[in-house]
Design a protein around this motif. Sequence first.
Motif, PDB file in Angstrom:
ATOM      1  N   GLU A 152      -2.964 -35.834 -30.395  1.00  0.00           N
ATOM      2  CA  GLU A 152      -1.697 -36.410 -29.939  1.00  0.00           C
ATOM      3  C   GLU A 152      -1.238 -37.510 -30.897  1.00  0.00           C
ATOM      4  O   GLU A 152      -2.021 -38.041 -31.697  1.00  0.00           O
ATOM      5  N   PRO A 153       0.042 -37.890 -30.845  1.00  0.00           N
ATOM      6  CA  PRO A 153       0.546 -38.950 -31.722  1.00  0.00           C
ATOM      7  C   PRO A 153      -0.191 -40.272 -31.517  1.00  0.00           C
ATOM      8  O   PRO A 153      -0.567 -40.618 -30.393  1.00  0.00           O
ATOM      9  N   PHE A 154      -0.383 -41.018 -32.619  1.00  0.00           N
ATOM     10  CA  PHE A 154      -1.024 -42.323 -32.580  1.00  0.00           C
ATOM     11  C   PHE A 154       0.047 -43.389 -32.328  1.00  0.00           C
ATOM     12  O   PHE A 154       1.008 -43.488 -33.085  1.00  0.00           O
ATOM     13  N   LEU A 155      -0.147 -44.215 -31.293  1.00  0.00           N
ATOM     14  CA  LEU A 155       0.814 -45.270 -30.991  1.00  0.00           C
ATOM     15  C   LEU A 155       0.375 -46.640 -31.505  1.00  0.00           C
ATOM     16  O   LEU A 155       1.210 -47.434 -31.948  1.00  0.00           O
ATOM     17  N   LYS A 156      -0.920 -46.908 -31.429  1.00  0.00           N
ATOM     18  CA  LYS A 156      -1.424 -48.222 -31.830  1.00  0.00           C
ATOM     19  C   LYS A 156      -2.878 -48.099 -32.254  1.00  0.00           C
ATOM     20  O   LYS A 156      -3.620 -47.290 -31.689  1.00  0.00           O
ATOM     21  N   VAL A 157      -3.259 -48.902 -33.238  1.00  0.00           N
ATOM     22  CA  VAL A 157      -4.658 -49.041 -33.630  1.00  0.00           C
ATOM     23  C   VAL A 157      -5.035 -50.507 -33.451  1.00  0.00           C
ATOM     24  O   VAL A 157      -4.278 -51.401 -33.832  1.00  0.00           O
ATOM     25  N   SER A 158      -6.198 -50.743 -32.855  1.00  0.00           N
ATOM     26  CA  SER A 158      -6.650 -52.120 -32.633  1.00  0.00           C
ATOM     27  C   SER A 158      -8.064 -52.300 -33.162  1.00  0.00           C
ATOM     28  O   SER A 158      -8.870 -51.367 -33.144  1.00  0.00           O
ATOM     29  N   VAL A 159      -8.332 -53.515 -33.605  1.00  0.00           N
ATOM     30  CA  VAL A 159      -9.701 -53.888 -33.950  1.00  0.00           C
ATOM     31  C   VAL A 159     -10.166 -54.917 -32.932  1.00  0.00           C
ATOM     32  O   VAL A 159      -9.439 -55.860 -32.612  1.00  0.00           O
ATOM     33  N   TYR A 160     -11.358 -54.691 -32.398  1.00  0.00           N
ATOM     34  CA  TYR A 160     -11.951 -55.615 -31.441  1.00  0.00           C
ATOM     35  C   TYR A 160     -13.195 -56.233 -32.055  1.00  0.00           C
ATOM     36  O   TYR A 160     -14.078 -55.527 -32.547  1.00  0.00           O
ATOM     37  N   GLU A 161     -13.257 -57.555 -32.029  1.00  0.00           N
ATOM     38  CA  GLU A 161     -14.417 -58.291 -32.516  1.00  0.00           C
ATOM     39  C   GLU A 161     -14.842 -59.257 -31.419  1.00  0.00           C
ATOM     40  O   GLU A 161     -14.147 -60.234 -31.132  1.00  0.00           O
ATOM     41  N   LYS A 162     -15.958 -58.963 -30.803  1.00  0.00           N
ATOM     42  CA  LYS A 162     -16.418 -59.713 -29.634  1.00  0.00           C
ATOM     43  C   LYS A 162     -16.546 -61.208 -29.907  1.00  0.00           C
ATOM     44  O   LYS A 162     -16.233 -62.042 -29.044  1.00  0.00           O
ATOM     45  N   SER A 163     -16.980 -61.578 -31.092  1.00  0.00           N
ATOM     46  CA  SER A 163     -17.203 -62.985 -31.423  1.00  0.00           C
ATOM     47  C   SER A 163     -15.908 -63.746 -31.686  1.00  0.00           C
ATOM     48  O   SER A 163     -15.924 -64.956 -31.899  1.00  0.00           O
ATOM     49  N   GLY A 164     -14.765 -63.042 -31.659  1.00  0.00           N
ATOM     50  CA  GLY A 164     -13.477 -63.669 -31.945  1.00  0.00           C
ATOM     51  C   GLY A 164     -12.997 -63.260 -33.312  1.00  0.00           C
ATOM     52  O   GLY A 164     -13.741 -63.341 -34.291  1.00  0.00           O
ATOM     53  N   ILE A 165     -11.742 -62.837 -33.389  1.00  0.00           N
ATOM     54  CA  ILE A 165     -11.271 -62.228 -34.637  1.00  0.00           C
ATOM     55  C   ILE A 165     -10.430 -63.165 -35.507  1.00  0.00           C
ATOM     56  O   ILE A 165     -10.362 -63.005 -36.725  1.00  0.00           O
ATOM     57  N   MET A 166      -9.804 -64.164 -34.906  1.00  0.00           N
ATOM     58  CA  MET A 166      -8.872 -65.003 -35.662  1.00  0.00           C
ATOM     59  C   MET A 166      -9.535 -65.691 -36.848  1.00  0.00           C
ATOM     60  O   MET A 166      -8.952 -65.782 -37.938  1.00  0.00           O
ATOM     61  N   ASP A 167     -10.730 -66.195 -36.648  1.00  0.00           N
ATOM     62  CA  ASP A 167     -11.414 -66.948 -37.704  1.00  0.00           C
ATOM     63  C   ASP A 167     -12.460 -66.127 -38.437  1.00  0.00           C
ATOM     64  O   ASP A 167     -13.210 -66.650 -39.257  1.00  0.00           O
ATOM     65  N   HIS A 168     -12.493 -64.821 -38.152  1.00  0.00           N
ATOM     66  CA  HIS A 168     -13.490 -63.969 -38.809  1.00  0.00           C
ATOM     67  C   HIS A 168     -12.790 -62.905 -39.649  1.00  0.00           C
ATOM     68  O   HIS A 168     -12.298 -63.203 -40.723  1.00  0.00           O
ATOM     69  N   THR A 169     -12.728 -61.679 -39.161  1.00  0.00           N
ATOM     70  CA  THR A 169     -12.169 -60.597 -39.980  1.00  0.00           C
ATOM     71  C   THR A 169     -10.650 -60.498 -39.893  1.00  0.00           C
ATOM     72  O   THR A 169     -10.035 -59.779 -40.685  1.00  0.00           O
TER      73      THR A 169
END
Length: 261
Positions: free
Chosen positions: A143-160
């Motif tokens: 099916e068509p792709f609407l969104k891709v997300s990355v999840y980083e449990k330790s918090g993403i803003m200051d990491h990847t």
Amino acid sequence: MIRLIASDLDGTLLQNKSQSLTKRALILIQKLQEQGIVFVAASGRQYPNLYRLFEPVSKEMAFLCENGALVMYHEKVIAKHILDRSLALALMEDIYEHEGCEVLLSGQNTSYLKPKDPAYTYRMEKIVRNNIQIVQSFEEVTEPFLKVSVYEKSGIMDHTGPYFINKWKDQLKCTFSGDGWLDFVCPDVNKGTALTELLTKLKITPEQVIAFGDNYNDLEMLSMVGYGYCMENAPKEIKEQYSYHTSSVEDTLEKFLCQFL
């Protein structure tokens, strides 16, 4: 005259990491609907998740899902923005190669996971309560792709987060959607553009709209409406952009409803 009210969920209508609405919130939304006011859930979440969350008032609601990639009203698609498949597959490969990062691929009604950690699957199915499907490869998804997300449990803003934004910002819309999440949708797609599509359909002007939000993925929506309410728990740099603040969506809705009662 206010004709439509839109609200973000996590950190806004849902406080303290709650995954369910209060009885009070559902009663207030029903009262708004009885006054002819459209209530809109504006979220990075998938459509079935949102629909279940707001039962029994869902049928008369509108939903800005997947950070604006999908707009639903009266259980019908108003707008859908599809990612370039090759670009999305390359992004997901990049995310998957990073230690500590999980991928979430969003279709219209299903979240596709290739989990590294069983705890991630448990979180998405049992805590977030998405419709999920485990895949061996994201190329299996037809099916068509609407969104891709990355999840980083330790918090993403200051990491990847900075890495992914710097690499992909020229090709996709990149938005932080909470401490652990970074979402990618089509360029020029956001909650503000999604709300504009809905308002056009309903023949409502931005001046007739109240919106609530607390995070970076809410900025375009808050900025385009007549009354953009920023939550008191929002980052300082976001709060400074808006005149209207509240610590409780429910309290503000109750005060608003007083004029009708």
